[in-house]
Design a protein around this motif. Structure first.
Motif, PDB file in Angstrom:
ATOM      1  N   ASP A 209     132.464  95.728  64.116  1.00  0.00           N
ATOM      2  CA  ASP A 209     133.587  96.598  63.765  1.00  0.00           C
ATOM      3  C   ASP A 209     134.469  96.909  64.969  1.00  0.00           C
ATOM      4  OD1 ASP A 209     131.163  98.121  64.500  1.00  0.00           O
ATOM      5  OD2 ASP A 209     132.497  99.844  64.357  1.00  0.00           O
ATOM      6  N   HIS A 249     135.055  99.069  58.123  1.00  0.00           N
ATOM      7  CA  HIS A 249     133.705  98.516  58.210  1.00  0.00           C
ATOM      8  C   HIS A 249     132.747  99.487  58.892  1.00  0.00           C
ATOM      9  CE1 HIS A 249     131.126  94.886  59.777  1.00  0.00           C
ATOM     10  NE2 HIS A 249     130.510  95.537  58.813  1.00  0.00           N
ATOM     11  N   ASP A 252     129.260 101.360  57.725  1.00  0.00           N
ATOM     12  CA  ASP A 252     128.016 100.610  57.572  1.00  0.00           C
ATOM     13  C   ASP A 252     128.157  99.262  58.255  1.00  0.00           C
ATOM     14  OD1 ASP A 252     125.627  99.516  56.915  1.00  0.00           O
ATOM     15  OD2 ASP A 252     125.899  99.588  54.746  1.00  0.00           O
ATOM     16  N   SER A 254     126.116  97.217  59.301  1.00  0.00           N
ATOM     17  CA  SER A 254     125.123  96.199  58.959  1.00  0.00           C
ATOM     18  C   SER A 254     125.610  95.282  57.846  1.00  0.00           C
ATOM     19  CB  SER A 254     123.812  96.864  58.530  1.00  0.00           C
ATOM     20  OG  SER A 254     123.994  97.610  57.333  1.00  0.00           O
ATOM     21  N   GLN A 255     126.649  95.686  57.107  1.00  0.00           N
ATOM     22  CA  GLN A 255     127.185  94.835  56.046  1.00  0.00           C
ATOM     23  C   GLN A 255     128.050  93.729  56.648  1.00  0.00           C
ATOM     24  OE1 GLN A 255     128.572  96.110  52.221  1.00  0.00           O
ATOM     25  NE2 GLN A 255     128.264  98.263  52.780  1.00  0.00           N
ATOM     26  N   ALA A 256     127.812  92.506  56.203  1.00  0.00           N
ATOM     27  CA  ALA A 256     128.646  91.377  56.623  1.00  0.00           C
ATOM     28  C   ALA A 256     129.810  91.261  55.644  1.00  0.00           C
ATOM     29  CB  ALA A 256     127.834  90.087  56.649  1.00  0.00           C
ATOM     30  N   LEU A 257     131.007  91.580  56.114  1.00  0.00           N
ATOM     31  CA  LEU A 257     132.173  91.668  55.242  1.00  0.00           C
ATOM     32  C   LEU A 257     133.217  90.611  55.608  1.00  0.00           C
ATOM     33  CD1 LEU A 257     132.611  95.556  55.284  1.00  0.00           C
ATOM     34  CD2 LEU A 257     131.404  94.182  53.578  1.00  0.00           C
ATOM     35  N   ARG A 291     134.624  85.401  57.577  1.00  0.00           N
ATOM     36  CA  ARG A 291     134.070  86.419  58.466  1.00  0.00           C
ATOM     37  C   ARG A 291     134.986  86.537  59.685  1.00  0.00           C
ATOM     38  NH1 ARG A 291     131.472  89.663  58.764  1.00  0.00           N
ATOM     39  NH2 ARG A 291     129.514  89.308  59.851  1.00  0.00           N
ATOM     40  N   ARG A 323     129.538  84.392  48.677  1.00  0.00           N
ATOM     41  CA  ARG A 323     128.958  85.237  49.718  1.00  0.00           C
ATOM     42  C   ARG A 323     130.020  86.199  50.254  1.00  0.00           C
ATOM     43  NH1 ARG A 323     127.142  80.944  54.017  1.00  0.00           N
ATOM     44  NH2 ARG A 323     126.054  82.693  55.010  1.00  0.00           N
ATOM     45  N   TYR A 324     129.572  87.305  50.827  1.00  0.00           N
ATOM     46  CA  TYR A 324     130.436  88.239  51.550  1.00  0.00           C
ATOM     47  C   TYR A 324     131.580  88.777  50.689  1.00  0.00           C
ATOM     48  CZ  TYR A 324     128.101  85.634  55.277  1.00  0.00           C
ATOM     49  OH  TYR A 324     127.162  85.015  56.057  1.00  0.00           O
ATOM     50  N   ARG A 326     131.561  91.966  48.975  1.00  0.00           N
ATOM     51  CA  ARG A 326     130.848  93.214  48.700  1.00  0.00           C
ATOM     52  C   ARG A 326     131.833  94.277  48.204  1.00  0.00           C
ATOM     53  NH1 ARG A 326     125.853  92.178  51.339  1.00  0.00           N
ATOM     54  NH2 ARG A 326     126.049  90.623  52.990  1.00  0.00           N
ATOM     55  N   ASP A 329     134.820  94.860  50.313  1.00  0.00           N
ATOM     56  CA  ASP A 329     135.745  93.727  50.251  1.00  0.00           C
ATOM     57  C   ASP A 329     136.562  93.774  48.963  1.00  0.00           C
ATOM     58  OD1 ASP A 329     134.846  92.411  52.659  1.00  0.00           O
ATOM     59  OD2 ASP A 329     133.042  91.845  51.561  1.00  0.00           O
TER      60      ASP A 329
END
Length: 735
Positions: A209, A249, A252, A254-257, A291, A323-324, A326, A329
Motif C-alpha cells: 500500500d 488498500h 487490510d 494482506s489482501q492482494a488487490l 497487480r 483472481r484478485y 475482491r 476491487d
C-alpha cells in the motif's frame, strides 16, 4: 534479364545475407528457427548460476544479475546472424534457474550490441515454466489483435551454452516495442518493487500500500526540457493513482488487490482503454498482470492519458473464476464493468478471424502448442465477459489529493522514510528544486536535469533510509485550449494564440498562427471532403541559429498541424510557413487524401508516421529539411512534386512500404532515401539538381537493410550510395 543489384557479399549487421533482401521475414519473429546463446566467460557464468541455486532464500539478489559479454546466433531458413550481446540472469525468484541432469539453465535478459531479432534489440528468454509459455503466447497475441499494448512472444528452440532447451522469447518493453506498436517514443513506467524487494523477508507485500511507480526509460526522459516536462506530468498523474490505490488498500494490506483508478485524464478514449484492458485481463484470467507492482504503462501524449502494457498476467483460460477481484476491487470496477462495455468487447473478440488467430498462434509456438487452445480461449471469453458485469457497490476511491493521507501512512509505517516533491524545472537552466521531508522537517534540494530524472526512476534506498518521490510539477500546467468543432464531430486541441475560422457548410477550416510555434492537434473518428488550411508565420532568424533542444513540445507534438487517429476521405490539406519541426504531421491515421500542399516549411514539410494512406497529389515547395518524411506505415502516392528541400525530397524509414507513381524531385540534397527495413518503389522518376539521386541503407540497429526500386526516368546528379545490407533495383524488375 536479371536486375542489377548493388550488394556486398557479406552484410554489415553480422548476417551472412543482405538483410534488405529479407525485410518481411526478418520483421516476423516466427521466421526464427533457432537461437544459440554463448557466454564468453562460461565458467564465471556457471559459478554465478550455481550460487543462485545454493544460497538460502527464494529471491535472486541483484548482485547475481550482473552483465556478461557473449554472442547470440540466430538461425533462419535463408541464413544466419551472429551478434555480440550482453546477457544477465533474469527473474526475481529461483524458479528462473534450474539444473537439468547437471546442465545449468537460466532465464536470460539479453541486450544485443549489434543487430536485432524481429526489430527487437532487447528481449528475454524465459524458462517455459516461469511464464506458462503457451498461455503467455496466446494472451499477448490476442491483446495485440485487439489493439492493446502487449510484447511479441513466442516459443523457440534455444541452445544455451551448448544445452538445447525450449524457451519463451519475449521482447522487452522499450523504444523498439513502441515502434512496432506504432507509438511515438514517450514516457514509460512500471510499478516500483523496491519496498517489496527490500523487506521481502519481513512480509514485503504488507508494504504494497506504500508502493508507487517509477520511470523506466530515464535516458529518453533526460534528453531535454520537453521530455522532462512530459515525463514529470505523466509521473505525477500515475503516482496519484498508485497513492489512491494504497490509501484504499491500507485497512487490510494482506489482501492482494488490483483496483487502481485511471490516472487523471480528460481523454474519454484513454479512460476506455484503461477499463477495457482491465476487463480483458479478468476475462482471460490474467489478472496477475493487474497487480500494481506488476504493471507497466506508456504515456500517450496525443491522448494525454496512460495506456496499460501487458506484463506477467499468468493467463489461465481454464480457470473458473478471476483472481484478485475482491470486494474492494469491485467497488472500483463496478461503474465501468457495464453490460454495454462487455457487449462491445464481446463483439470485438467475435470479429477476430479465429482461423487466422489459430494459425498465428501455432506459428508462434513452432507447432508445439495445444492445437485448439486459441479456439478454446475465444469460447471462454464469450462466456467470461458477460459474467464480469458488476452491480453498483458503493463509491470507488477518488483521485482528489491523496497525498496528506499517504504521507501520514508512510511516516507511520516507515519512520525513517523521506518524501520528495519536485517543483517545476527552470526552462532555461533545467534546474529544479525539491522539498525533501522527513517526519519532522523539510529541506530544500537542488536537482539538475540528471538528478531530476533519477528522482523519478524509483525509490532510493540509502542503507535502510527510504526516499520516495511523490510528485513532480511542470512549468505551465495545461497551456493549451481544447475547442470542440461543432458540426464537424472533431476535437481541436491547440495553443492559446491560434486563430480558428470554421465553415462547416463549406467544409473548410482555417488555422492561423499568431506566433511561429503555435500548433493545432485534430482528433476524431472521421474527416471527409474537408479542406484544412494552416497559415503560419516564418520563424524568427534566431531560430535557425539556435534550433530547439528537442523536436517535440511538452505535449509530444512536432507539427504545426497534427492529425491523429483519424479516418480520412478526400481531404485537402495545405500549410505555409510556421516555425515547428513539421509543417504537417499525420499520425496513426488511414484513408485517402486528395491533396497535400506545403510551402516554406521551417524544417520538415510533411511528416507521416504509423499511417496507412493513399495520397493523390503531394506538392511541396521549400523545406528547411525533408520535404516528405514517411515512417512506420504503408503509403501510396500518385504524384509527388518536391522542390527546394534542404535535405531529402522524399525520406522513407522505419519499415515503411511506399509506392510512388510519379516522382518529380528538384533542387534538394538527395532525391529519395529508403532506409531501415523500408521498401520503396517508384514507377517514373525525374530527379534534377540534387547532390545525389538516392540512398539506400540501414541507419538504426533495430531494423534490417532497405530496398529501393526505381522505374524509368532520369536523374541528372550523382547516383548515390547503397550499403551492404540494402538493395537497389534500378530497372524495377525485382522486389
Amino acid at each position: 534479364m536479371a536486375p542489377a543489384l548493388l550488394l556486398a557479399p557479406v552484410a554489415e549487421a553480422g548476417c551472412d545475407f543482405p538483410t534488405g533482401q529479407y525485410r518481411a521475414e526478418l520483421a516476423d519473429i516466427a521466421s526464427v528457427r533457432r537461437i544459440e546463446v554463448s557466454v564468453d566467460k562460461a565458467r564465471k557464468w556457471a559459478r554465478n548460476g550455481l550460487r543462485i541455486i545454493t544460497l538460502d532464500g527464494e529471491q535472486i539478489a541483484e548482485k547475481y544479475k550482473r552483465s556478461f559479454n557473449g554472442t547470440v546466433s540466430v538461425f533462419y531458413d535463408f541464413g544466419r546472424c551472429d551478434f555480440p550481446a550482453r546477457l544477465r540472469q533474469n527473474g526475481d525468484f529461483k524458479d528462473h534457474v534450474e539444473l537439468d541432469r547437471g546442465r545449468l539453465l537460466q532465464s536470460l535478459n539479453i541486450r544485443l550490441d549489434e543487430g536485432n531479432i524481429a526489430h527487437a534489440v532487447r528481449f528475454k528468454l524465459f524458462l517455459q515454466k516461469t511464464r506458462n509459455a503457451e498461455n503467455e503466447v496466446l494472451a499477448t497475441l490476442l491483446l495485440s489483435r485487439l489493439g492493446f499494448l502487449a510484447p511479441r512472444t513466442r516459443v523457440v528452440d534455444v541452445v544455451q551454452n551448448g544445452t538445447p532447451v525450449r524457451m519463451l522469447w519475449q521482447e522487452t518493453v522499450a523504444k523498439e516495442f513502441l515502434e512496432h506498436n506504432r507509438r511515438r517514443e514517450g514516457p514509460m513506467f512500471e510499478g516500483d518493487e523496491a519496498l517489496l524487494a527490500l523487506w521481502s523477508d519481513q512480509g514485503g507485500y504488507l508494504l504494497e500500500d506504500l508502493g508507487l511507480a517509477r520511470v523506466v526509460n530515464d535516458k529518453w526522459a533526460e534528453r531535454g526540457a520537453a521530455s522532462v516536462a512530459m515525463t514529470a506530468d505523466a509521473f505525477t498523474r500515475l503516482q496519484a493513482a498508485y497513492a489512491t490505490y494504497g490509501n484504499a488498500h491500507a485497512p487490510d494490506p494482506s489482501q492482494a488487490l488490483t483496483g487502481m483508478p485511471v490516472p487523471a485524464t480528460d481523454s474519454a478514449e484513454a479512460a476506455h482503454i484503461w477499463w477495457d484492458y482491465a476487463a480483458m485481463m479478468f476475462a482471460m484470467r490474467a489478472s496477475h498482470g493487474l497487480r500494481p507492482h506488476n504493471r507497466k504503462f506508456y504515456w500517450n501524449a496525443f491522448l494525454q492519458g496512460m495506456e496499460p502494457i501487458y506484463y506477467d498476467g499468468e493467463a489461465d483460460p481454464k480457470r473458473a473464476d478471476p483472481r484478485y477481484l475482491r470486494a474492494l476491487d469491485k467497488v472500483l470496477y463496478a461503474p465501468h464493468f457495464s453490460a454495454e462495455r462487455m457487449a462491445r468487447l464481446q463483439a470485438a473478440v467475435a470479429a477476430l478471424d479465429g482461423t487466422d488467430l489459430t494459425a498465428r498462434y501455432r506459428a508462434l509456438c513452432d507447432s508445439g502448442c495445444t492445437p485448439d487452445a486459441a479456439a478454446h480461449l475465444l469460447d471462454r471469453l464469450a462466456a467470461n465477459l458477460p459474467a464480469l458485469v458488476l452491480p453498483s457497490e458503493g463509491t470507488g476511491p477518488a483521485l482528489a489529493d491523496p497525498w496528506p493521507v499517504f504521507r501520514a501512512r508512510l511516516f507511520q509505517r516507515r519512520p525513517e522514510a523521506r518524501s520528495r516533491d519536485i517543483a517545476a524545472a527552470d526552462p532555461g537552466s533545467g534546474i529544479a528544486t525539491a522539498q525533501l521531508c522527513s517526519r519532522d522537517n523539510c529541506d530544500t534540494q537542488v536537482l539538475d536535469r540528471a538528478a531530476h530524472v533519477a528522482a523519478l526512476s524509483g525509490a532510493v534506498l540509502d542503507g535502510m533510509k527510504l526516499t520516495m518521490t511523490l510528485t513532480a510539477q511542470t512549468a505551465d500546467g495545461t497551456a493549451y485550449t481544447t475547442t470542440p468543432l461543432t458540426g464537424w464531430g472533431l476535437t481541436l486541441r491547440h495553443s492559446p494564440g491560434l486563430a480558428i475560422e470554421t465553415d462547416p457548410k463549406g467544409r473548410r477550416l482555417v488555422l492561423t498562427q499568431s506566433a511561429p510555434d503555435d500548433w493545432a492537434l485534430l482528433m476524431g473518428d472521421r474527416l471527409e471532403r474537408v479542406e484544412i488550411a494552416f497559415k503560419g508565420l516564418p520563424p524568427p532568424p534566431a531560430a535557425a541559429e539556435a534550433p530547439p533542444e528537442q523536436r517535440f513540445n511538452p505535449y509530444g507534438l512536432t507539427g504545426c498541424l497534427t492529425l491523429y487517429g483519424m479516418t480520412l476521405s478526400r481531404v485537402r490539406i495545405s500549410a505555409e510557413g510556421g516555425g515547428c519541426e513539421d509543417g504537417i504531421n499525420i499520425v496513426s491515421s488511414r484513408g485517402d487524401i486528395a491533396l497535400l500542399e506545403v510551402h516554406d516549411a521551417a524544417s520538415d514539410a510533411v511528416d507521416i508516421d504509423f499511417a496507412d494512406l493513399h495520397v493523390a497529389e503531394a506538392r511541396i515547395t521549400g523545406a528547411g529539411n525533408d520535404c516528405l518524411d514517411l515512417s512506420g506505415g504503408h503509403y501510396r502516392f500518385d504524384l509527388v512534386l518536391a522542390a527546394n528541400c534542404g535535405d531529402k525530397a522524399v525520406s522513407v524509414g522505419e519499415a515503411s512500404a511506399v509506392a510512388i507513381g510519379d516522382l518529380d524531385a528538384r533542387a534538394s540534397a538527395i532525391g529519395i532515401s529508403s532506409k531501415d527495413g523500408s521498401s520503396v518503389t517508384v514507377d517514373r522518376v525525374g530527379i534534377e539538381a540534387t547532390l545525389f539521386c538516392h540512398e539506400v541503407f540501414r541507419k538504426k540497429q533495430e531494423f534490417p537493410g532497405a530496398y529501393l526500386r526505381l522505374g524509368p526516368g532520369q536523374c541528372n546528379g550523382p547516383a548515390g550510395w547503397v550499403d551492404a545490407d540494402s538493395v537497389l533495383d534500378p530497372r524495377g524488375d525485382s522486389g
